[in-house]
Design a protein around this motif. Structure first.
Motif, PDB file in Angstrom:
ATOM      1  N   VAL A 177       0.854  -1.190   0.000  1.00  0.00           N
ATOM      2  CA  VAL A 177       0.000   0.000   0.000  1.00  0.00           C
ATOM      3  C   VAL A 177       0.891   1.242   0.000  1.00  0.00           C
ATOM      4  CG1 VAL A 177      -1.819   1.259   1.201  1.00  0.00           C
ATOM      5  CG2 VAL A 177      -1.797  -1.233   1.265  1.00  0.00           C
TER       6      VAL A 177
ATOM      7  N   LEU B 114      -7.254   0.591  -4.269  1.00  0.00           N
ATOM      8  CA  LEU B 114      -7.097   1.944  -3.738  1.00  0.00           C
ATOM      9  C   LEU B 114      -7.611   2.944  -4.770  1.00  0.00           C
ATOM     10  CD1 LEU B 114      -5.882   3.988  -1.645  1.00  0.00           C
ATOM     11  CD2 LEU B 114      -3.752   3.844  -2.951  1.00  0.00           C
TER      12      LEU B 114
ATOM     13  N   TRP C 194      -6.941   8.674   5.310  1.00  0.00           N
ATOM     14  CA  TRP C 194      -7.282   7.380   4.729  1.00  0.00           C
ATOM     15  C   TRP C 194      -8.610   6.882   5.277  1.00  0.00           C
ATOM     16  CZ3 TRP C 194      -4.145   4.145   1.499  1.00  0.00           C
ATOM     17  CH2 TRP C 194      -2.885   4.678   1.182  1.00  0.00           C
TER      18      TRP C 194
ATOM     19  N   ASP D 252     -11.600   3.262   4.459  1.00  0.00           N
ATOM     20  CA  ASP D 252     -11.910   2.125   3.606  1.00  0.00           C
ATOM     21  C   ASP D 252     -13.417   1.914   3.532  1.00  0.00           C
ATOM     22  OD1 ASP D 252     -12.522   0.848   6.003  1.00  0.00           O
ATOM     23  OD2 ASP D 252     -10.974  -0.692   5.821  1.00  0.00           O
TER      24      ASP D 252
ATOM     25  N   ARG E  37      -7.836   9.280   0.306  1.00  0.00           N
ATOM     26  CA  ARG E  37      -7.564   7.950  -0.240  1.00  0.00           C
ATOM     27  C   ARG E  37      -8.509   6.933   0.393  1.00  0.00           C
ATOM     28  NH1 ARG E  37      -1.414   8.866   1.078  1.00  0.00           N
ATOM     29  NH2 ARG E  37      -2.547  10.276   2.468  1.00  0.00           N
TER      30      ARG E  37
ATOM     31  N   LEU F  37      -9.588   2.755   0.467  1.00  0.00           N
ATOM     32  CA  LEU F  37      -9.299   1.353   0.183  1.00  0.00           C
ATOM     33  C   LEU F  37     -10.600   0.560   0.102  1.00  0.00           C
ATOM     34  CD1 LEU F  37      -6.404   0.714   2.734  1.00  0.00           C
ATOM     35  CD2 LEU F  37      -6.156   0.690   0.245  1.00  0.00           C
TER      36      LEU F  37
END
Length: 317
Positions: free
Chosen positions: A29, A178, A237, A239, A273, A275
């Motif tokens: 990553v 990603l 970040w 997800d 970002r 995921l």
């Protein structure tokens, strides 16, 4: 060959083990690393795993030292052999992760080859399993880094080490993706008139639901990595915890519309970002084929980072 010492982890090893962890994570990553405090905390417990972490009866971290350098390290778990552990983990010995430096600069006499140290460490891990008397043996690469687990394709040296020790991949393969939030779709609307968004607390993060009249026809959950300031370097970040669209409304732009709603929400939180994950085969709990989901993700702005093999097992002696 320089002398190799396999021994229990000492607090003075913490910086070198963190370097090992971050080097392996960086190959999977981009730009995601963890602090020394994160690594140390993960050796003691995993509070985010509130179901499985209490099943662990004992934890051992071993290092292989070579010329005052940590050449390899491993984190081992022993699960309770009775109903204090779930059936899937009962009486299991687990190499939670094992890491080693893969290459040595040619012609440098002061930088010894780490491969013998890694093999010695593996021998010690198997001896620990024997001492515990576990009936099953498992191995993986569950680092305290989001998106890094199993044995990713970027770790051929770890895969080879497991195979040489008699472990085989008996589980499944997952893909990690990603996207930059700015690259996600920002549609004005799906091909379904009258949609509105509703926010609520979800199972895995903030839930944004697609509402049509009285019905919820889909939802997405996004979880920001909120430990960033306290432990890890994960600010910015998040997800995807869940993405679901009811069957009658699939292939009508609802999934892209939900991603757009999530993108707008994440931008307000300065998250850039995102995921997400998918199995190589099978269907999710809602009956959606992972083939369809994997086809959807690149079109929505995601790029594949890795394919990782989960579930490495070895017969107990």
């Amino acid at each position: 060959m320089s002398a190799i010492q396999v021994r229990p982890f000492r607090r003075g090893d913490r910086d070198q083990i963190t370097q090992l962890v971050n080097a392996h994570a960086a190959a999977v990553v981009p730009g995601l690393s963890v602090s020394v405090n994160t690594v140390l905390a993960s050796l003691e417990r995993q509070p985010g795993e509130f179901i499985e972490d209490p099943w662990v009866a004992e934890r051992v971290t071993l290092v292989a030292s070579q010329q005052n350098r940590v050449a390899a390290a491993a984190n081992l778990l022993r699960y309770f052999p009775d109903d204090r552990a779930g059936a899937a983990a009962r009486d299991l010995g687990d190499i939670n992760w094992l890491l080693c430096w893969p290459e040595t600069p040619a012609g440098n006499p002061y930088w010894p080859d780490s491969a013998p140290a890694a093999r010695s460490l593996m021998t010690a891990c198997l001896a620990q399993f024997e001492a515990w008397g576990v009936s099953r043996q498992h191995a993986g690469g569950e680092l305290p880094v989001h998106g890094v687990y199993g044995v990713p394709e970027q770790w051929p040296h770890i895969r080879a080490l497991y195979q040489q020790a008699g472990f085989t991949h008996t589980g499944h393969t997952e893909l990690v993706y990603l996207a930059r939030v700015e690259d996600l779709p920002h549609p004005d609307g799906a091909r379904v008139a009258g949609l509105s968004v509703r926010r609520s607390v979800g199972i895995n993060g903030c839930r944004l639901s697609a509402v049509l009249g009285p019905d919820v026809i889909g939802y997405i959950e996004v979880e920001t990595f909120d430990e960033g300031e306290r432990l890890a370097r994960t600010a910015g970040w998040a997800d995807v915890g869940n993405l679901h669209v009811t069957a009658p409304y699939r292939r009508r732009g609802v999934g892209s519309w939900l991603l757009g709603q999530a993108a707008g929400w994440l931008e307000l939180a300065h998250v850039d970002r995102l995921l997400t994950y998918a199995w190589l085969e099978g269907t999710d709990s809602g009956g959606l084929s992972y083939d369809d989901y994997r086809a959807f993700l690149p079109a929505a702005g995601f790029r594949e980072l890795t394919r990782t093999q989960r579930g490495w097992t070895r017969p107990a002696s």
